[in-house]
Design a protein around this motif. Sequence first.
Motif, short mmCIF file in Angstrom:
data_model
loop_
_atom_site.label_atom_id
_atom_site.label_comp_id
_atom_site.label_asym_id
_atom_site.label_seq_id
_atom_site.Cartn_x
_atom_site.Cartn_y
_atom_site.Cartn_z
N PHE A 139 -8.10 -12.60 -10.92
CA PHE A 139 -9.07 -11.80 -9.68
C PHE A 139 -10.14 -11.56 -10.78
O PHE A 139 -11.36 -10.87 -9.87
CB PHE A 139 -8.01 -10.02 -9.80
CG PHE A 139 -6.75 -11.32 -8.72
CD1 PHE A 139 -7.06 -11.39 -7.91
CD2 PHE A 139 -5.36 -10.80 -8.74
CE1 PHE A 139 -6.09 -12.38 -7.07
CE2 PHE A 139 -4.70 -10.88 -8.27
CZ PHE A 139 -4.95 -12.36 -6.87
N ALA A 176 -0.72 -8.63 -4.18
CA ALA A 176 -2.04 -7.86 -4.46
C ALA A 176 -2.86 -8.88 -4.03
O ALA A 176 -4.16 -8.70 -4.12
CB ALA A 176 -1.57 -7.64 -5.84
N LYS A 177 -2.91 -10.21 -3.94
CA LYS A 177 -3.97 -11.55 -3.79
C LYS A 177 -4.92 -11.10 -2.64
O LYS A 177 -5.64 -11.30 -2.24
CB LYS A 177 -3.44 -12.53 -4.31
CG LYS A 177 -2.64 -13.18 -4.06
CD LYS A 177 -2.07 -14.06 -4.53
CE LYS A 177 -1.52 -15.31 -3.36
NZ LYS A 177 -0.67 -16.19 -3.85
N HIS A 178 -3.79 -11.06 -1.33
CA HIS A 178 -4.22 -11.15 -0.29
C HIS A 178 -4.55 -9.88 0.59
O HIS A 178 -5.18 -9.61 1.41
CB HIS A 178 -2.91 -11.21 1.06
CG HIS A 178 -2.20 -12.22 0.15
ND1 HIS A 178 -2.47 -13.26 0.59
CD2 HIS A 178 -1.06 -12.09 -0.18
CE1 HIS A 178 -1.93 -14.11 0.34
NE2 HIS A 178 -0.98 -13.61 -0.06
N LEU A 179 -5.30 -8.42 -0.51
CA LEU A 179 -5.64 -7.39 -0.18
C LEU A 179 -7.22 -7.99 -0.21
O LEU A 179 -7.83 -8.35 -0.79
CB LEU A 179 -5.45 -6.23 -1.25
CG LEU A 179 -4.27 -5.92 -1.32
CD1 LEU A 179 -3.53 -4.82 -2.23
CD2 LEU A 179 -3.32 -4.60 0.55
N CYS A 188 2.37 -8.55 -7.78
CA CYS A 188 1.43 -8.90 -8.16
C CYS A 188 0.13 -10.13 -7.26
O CYS A 188 -0.86 -10.54 -7.14
CB CYS A 188 1.06 -9.41 -9.10
SG CYS A 188 1.40 -8.44 -10.68
N LEU A 245 -4.71 -3.45 -9.02
CA LEU A 245 -4.68 -3.78 -10.38
C LEU A 245 -4.83 -2.79 -11.68
O LEU A 245 -3.98 -2.74 -12.79
CB LEU A 245 -5.58 -5.09 -10.53
CG LEU A 245 -4.72 -6.20 -9.14
CD1 LEU A 245 -6.02 -7.31 -9.82
CD2 LEU A 245 -3.44 -6.67 -9.93
N GLU A 285 -9.00 -2.27 -2.55
CA GLU A 285 -7.75 -2.14 -2.97
C GLU A 285 -7.31 -3.04 -4.01
O GLU A 285 -6.36 -2.80 -4.49
CB GLU A 285 -7.38 -2.42 -1.40
CG GLU A 285 -7.33 -2.11 -0.37
CD GLU A 285 -7.44 0.13 -0.23
OE1 GLU A 285 -6.31 -0.20 -1.15
OE2 GLU A 285 -7.92 0.93 -0.15
N ARG A 286 -7.50 -4.39 -4.14
CA ARG A 286 -6.59 -5.41 -5.01
C ARG A 286 -7.40 -4.72 -6.09
O ARG A 286 -6.90 -4.62 -7.53
CB ARG A 286 -7.33 -6.63 -4.98
CG ARG A 286 -6.79 -7.25 -5.87
CD ARG A 286 -6.76 -8.73 -5.30
NE ARG A 286 -8.23 -9.16 -6.02
CZ ARG A 286 -8.97 -9.87 -4.65
NH1 ARG A 286 -8.85 -9.99 -3.57
NH2 ARG A 286 -10.34 -9.61 -5.74
N HIS A 287 -8.25 -4.01 -6.48
CA HIS A 287 -8.47 -3.43 -8.08
C HIS A 287 -8.04 -1.85 -7.78
O HIS A 287 -7.53 -2.09 -8.97
CB HIS A 287 -10.27 -3.45 -7.90
CG HIS A 287 -10.66 -2.84 -9.13
ND1 HIS A 287 -10.93 -4.09 -10.68
CD2 HIS A 287 -10.97 -1.82 -9.87
CE1 HIS A 287 -11.59 -3.15 -11.34
NE2 HIS A 287 -11.78 -1.84 -10.63
N GLN A 300 0.40 -1.33 -0.09
CA GLN A 300 -0.15 0.08 0.25
C GLN A 300 0.73 1.09 0.06
O GLN A 300 0.08 2.30 -0.89
CB GLN A 300 -1.04 0.48 1.32
CG GLN A 300 -1.89 -1.12 0.87
CD GLN A 300 -2.94 -1.25 2.30
OE1 GLN A 300 -2.71 -0.51 3.66
NE2 GLN A 300 -3.90 -1.71 2.17
#
Length: 492
Positions: A146, A89-92, A86, A101, A96-98, A44
């Motif tokens: 995702f 980011a899958k743990h967000l 990347c 990405l 937030e992930r969107h 972040q």
Amino acid sequence: ILAKVHQTFKISYIKDAVLPMVLDEATFGSLSNMVLCNNMEILQALHGEPEFLATLLNQLKSVESDSSARSTGQWKDLVGFLLEICNLAKHLNPQERHKVLSSLIKQGLFDVIDRIISCPGDSDKCEDDDCIRMKGMDILKLFLQFDPALLRDFMKCQKGTGLLGTLIDTLLTESESGLQEQTCSVIKMLLDPGSMVETEEKVVFLDTFYQNYFQKIAEKISMQTDAVTVVLLLELVCLFISLHAIWIKYNLLRTGLLPKVKALLRRREKIVVLSALRLVRTCLATRDEFYMTHIVKYSFMEAIVETFLANGSQYNMLHSAVLELLNFIGKENVKPILEHMMRSDGDLINKLMGNSTKFTYKVFEQLQVMYLENVDDDMYTAKSEEQEKRTAVAEMKFVRMRKRRDGSMDKEEEDYFESSDSDSEDKGTPPVDAGLSTGEHSEHNNAVAVDEGEKQCPGEGRVVLQPPYNLKPLVDYSLEGSGSSPNHENVP
């Protein structure tokens, strides 16, 4: 950020290398949560830097075009760092992930991945290059997990070959590092209609794929192509048959793919023969008349029986696959295939029974029994239809006879007589007395008709009735008293 990175590295080192056997589950879980929270804070913070992602992707583009920088290993480190971002980011949480990405896509992430996958590098460092390309495939798989719509929208906006064409070319290029398998997995996820929410998106994207790229796949399926590539391509075609019902039928005919698949049954590699058998099995599982017709047309069953007999008494995967296919035809009662196998020139079922063992005889016998049951059912159905027709004709005759007996008329007869009555009323013709038939009516008219000659000649033996017609009965019964006798009067 740098201090947080060092702390995370030290915790990970203690957890994974120093004390992996000493830590209990509670301590191990606590350390894992600390590492995960630190990674989220780092990601972040990096995303909050306005120029960080743009600088990273610009470096990837510049290093990719510089062969000297690529040879120093900087290219590999940058691609690995992008993959790590990347993965984190899958743990967000989804929002937030969107955001992360979407920021990467705006900075040109997919263009960079296109260059990563399409650039083979030097021939003497092929293994390192394939490793980098596989990292690019991993990034694509993460995006497809995702939000696959982001990647599809990017591909639709590209002109020319684009990223989808790069994936197809990578799939068709022989490789020993597992890159083809990774690419096949990405294409499966990309062409899965279950992940396409909007119907318009599915139609446009699949139309683009089949118009521009399916021809390449069909041309590559041949006797000269290496076994691994053929197996992966047939696996994709099986997926298309199951999921793309409308598009695949037309393109199978357009490219002439089915005769090529039949020819693959004669390949020496058993894995290729098994892949061709799986495609036939997939076609049969659809129970679609289109596939049944073309399996019979191109004599697939003859080629499968020849392959089974050529295998001899070897109890291998090929032997089991053919038996499973035949067992499916018998249990599911696939009538067009059973009829073709029994009525073919070589009588395939009897040929199989003549070369069977005690383990395979039951399967072949079931095919023959199902065929005979189908013949009996067809004969019974034909007789039933004929009997129903005869019963219907007899009922119609009975209804007509009953109508004649009770004087009833059907609708056509009623309409006819009603039209006749209406015509006579319109012309002013007096209606005929209902109590008189046609002959009686004519005699009644003759009896009461008086012309001028009859009036002038009353003595010629004719009874002339002048109006009013005062007719008297021949016998006058008296109404007074029950025992009175009748009064007879002479009638002139």
